[in-house]
Design a protein around this motif. Structure first.
Motif, short mmCIF file in Angstrom:
data_model
loop_
_atom_site.label_atom_id
_atom_site.label_comp_id
_atom_site.label_asym_id
_atom_site.label_seq_id
_atom_site.Cartn_x
_atom_site.Cartn_y
_atom_site.Cartn_z
N PHE A 134 -1.68 -2.86 0.76
CA PHE A 134 -2.32 -1.57 0.50
C PHE A 134 -3.23 -1.17 1.65
CE2 PHE A 134 -1.18 -3.30 -3.61
CZ PHE A 134 -0.50 -2.22 -4.17
N ARG A 148 -0.91 3.77 -2.95
CA ARG A 148 -0.94 3.03 -1.68
C ARG A 148 -2.35 2.79 -1.15
NH1 ARG A 148 0.75 6.97 3.28
NH2 ARG A 148 -0.11 5.15 4.39
N ARG A 201 0.43 -2.97 -8.75
CA ARG A 201 1.51 -2.25 -8.07
C ARG A 201 2.62 -1.85 -9.05
NH1 ARG A 201 3.50 -2.15 -2.85
NH2 ARG A 201 2.19 -3.89 -2.15
N HIS A 202 2.92 -2.73 -10.00
CA HIS A 202 3.99 -2.44 -10.95
C HIS A 202 3.58 -1.36 -11.95
CE1 HIS A 202 6.57 -5.80 -9.67
NE2 HIS A 202 5.43 -6.41 -9.41
N LEU A 228 -4.57 3.03 -5.98
CA LEU A 228 -4.25 1.86 -6.81
C LEU A 228 -5.43 1.48 -7.69
CD1 LEU A 228 -2.00 -0.48 -7.15
CD2 LEU A 228 -3.71 -1.84 -5.93
N ARG A 237 1.43 1.11 -11.06
CA ARG A 237 1.17 2.35 -10.30
C ARG A 237 2.03 2.33 -9.04
NH1 ARG A 237 -3.39 4.78 -12.21
NH2 ARG A 237 -3.91 5.84 -10.25
N PRO A 238 3.34 2.51 -9.17
CA PRO A 238 4.24 2.36 -8.03
C PRO A 238 4.03 3.39 -6.91
CG PRO A 238 5.40 3.25 -9.95
CD PRO A 238 4.06 2.82 -10.42
N LEU A 265 -1.50 -6.87 -6.60
CA LEU A 265 -0.05 -6.90 -6.70
C LEU A 265 0.42 -6.63 -8.12
CD1 LEU A 265 0.62 -9.98 -4.39
CD2 LEU A 265 1.36 -7.62 -3.96
#
Length: 488
Positions: A184, A163, A156-157, A218, A159-160, A153
């Protein structure tokens, strides 16, 4: 007591006796001072009296233990049960603040100090165990699976657009669900069979990166500690691949701290390529209750970013448990446990080899796995069914042999919509059924001897009955093994 109170005590009790008591107190305080100064695990373990004195000193620094404290907020460290308060040494406020699990709590200087010291001592142990260039770590009150989710998580910020998580297959539910829970899509890369070992298919990993596009990935999610015949991933090669494509690399090191080979792989991976974070369990590595993990890495800023992603305050219990344990053992005591575990691995291998030969089986050749062993069960295959193999698992379970895993051929398992063929064997078609046993920290010669004795009796009973439901049989609903024993 402080020095002033000791002086006053001399009016009541002989001064020579009081001085002895004062000197004894200073001996405890000297150990505490060294811990505060150095932030490292003491070389020699502390006595319980020193540890309890230290924890009581920390507790009186928290507002819920202030004499005359007047709390009018919604979170004031109130505890209804004295038993619960004593269980936690009256350290009730937990750790962190609402925006950062590593932040200092104004109401709880003692608990905050406990948190900082625990992270510092654990960092020292990670270095002692082989990852000498680790920069930062923190204890999180979640087991390994959820701790991996927290890492994903956080990425995620950064590598927006990503998926996918590329994951060399390991048949253990929590690390797969960790990716699903974080939102993911796992890209499962099957292992390749080299001799008896299941190893990372590096070419397949790179093909997936190229097919999906690096910006859509990701991270690569690799594994060190695992059940034979699966062996640790090729971490150095994966780390270099991640550096080449600028993709993060998260390592599931669940029970790898106790194995120098696993720790060496992480150290080397960071040296030659990219390792962003590695996650390990507290209970498996330090013999404490389940419920905590360590998230560590080589970039202090990234580890701090992960800690800030944790929402809200957190339980201090895992931090308290591991700090008490490490202060009890000391660095020398923990190193002794690691050495004993390695000796027990050799002893377990010898005992299983002798047993296997007596029953026409063999220990699978998995030299790259430093903890887990596997024994073939070809003689129980029967006419293409797994009846006798699963029967062995049931028999061991009822005979109180815990941790053993009996792996039949062809089992399917669907997890979050993904179907694994040959589940629990880390392969769609491993050549033979087998039984796992592991030499983990804390295992004893008696454990090994008793396990081998009971396994021998079970194998004899099964062969006498031709694999059928003889005297060792149990009800059909019993588990075929210690199900998901690496689960968190």
């Amino acid at each position: 007591m402080n020095q002033e109170n000791f002086t006053l005590s001399e009016r009541i009790v002989s001064s020579s006796y009081v001085r002895q008591g004062s000197q004894a107190r200073r001996s405890h305080e000297q150990l505490i001072r060294q811990l505060l100064e150095q932030g490292k695990c003491p070389e020699q373990g502390w006595s319980e009296s020193t540890i309890e004195l230290f924890l009581n000193e920390l507790a009186v620094m928290d507002s819920n233990n202030f004499l005359g404290n007047c709390g009018v907020g919604e979170r004031e460290g109130r505890v209804a049960s004295g038993l619960v308060a004593r269980r936690h040494y009256r350290l009730i406020h937990g750790i962190g603040r609402s925006g950062d699990i590593a932040a200092i709590q104004p109401k709880a200087a003692g608990s905050s100090l406990l948190n900082k010291l625990t992270n510092s001592v654990v960092l020292d142990i990670l270095k002692l165990s082989g990852v000498r260039s680790v920069a930062s770590c923190f204890v999180v009150p979640m087991a390994t699976g959820m701790s991996l989710s927290l890492c994903f998580l956080t990425l995620r910020h950064r590598r927006p657009k990503a998926r996918y998580i590329i994951w060399p297959r390991i048949d253990q539910k929590s690390c797969f669900k960790a990716m699903i829970t974080a939102g993911f899509e796992p890209v499962v890369v099957e292992n390749v069979l080299e001799g008896d070992e299941l190893r990372t298919d590096l070419e397949a990993v790179e093909r997936q990166i190229q097919a999906l596009g690096a910006e859509s990935v990701l991270c690569v999610h690799s594994t060190t500690s695992c059940f034979a015949p699966r062996v640790p991933d090729r971490l150095e090669e994966l780390a270099m691949m991640c550096a080449k494509y600028d993709i993060p690399h998260i390592v599931n090191n669940a029970y790898g701290i106790q194995a120098s080979k696993c720790m060496h792989l992480i150290q080397q991976g960071a040296r030659v390529g990219r390792v962003d974070a590695f996650v390990q369990s507290l209970d498996k590595n330090f013999m404490v209750p389940v419920g905590g993990a360590i998230i560590a890495g080589f970039d202090e800023a990234f580890i701090q970013e992960i800690s800030q992603m944790y929402p809200g305050r957190a339980s201090a219990s895992p931090s308290l448990d591991v700090l008490i344990t490490l202060l009890t053992l000391g660095a020398s005591g923990y190193k002794r446990l690691l050495a004993e575990r390695k000796e027990m691995y050799s002893f377990l291998a010898e005992q299983l080899s002798s047993l296997a030969a007596a029953h026409g089986e063999r220990v699978l050749h998995t030299p790259h796995n430093p903890i887990s062993l596997a024994v073939s069960l070809d003689g129980l295959r029967g006419d293409g069914d797994n009846k006798a193999v699963t029967q062995l698992g049931s028999m061991l379970f009822t005979r109180q042999v815990s941790g053993a895993r009996v792996i039949p051929l062809g089992k399917e398992q669907t997890i979050s919509g993904h179907t694994f063929r040959g589940f629990m064997s880390h392969s769609e078609a491993y050549p033979c059924p087998y039984l796992n046993a592991a030499s983990a920290v804390g295992i004893t010669r008696d454990d090994v001897a008793l396990c081998v004795k009971r396994l021998d009796k079970c194998l004899k009973a099964l062969r006498k009955e031709g694999g059928g439901g003889g005297p060792g049989s149990i009800s059909p609903g019993a588990p075929m093994c210690d199900e998901d024993p690496a689960g968190d």
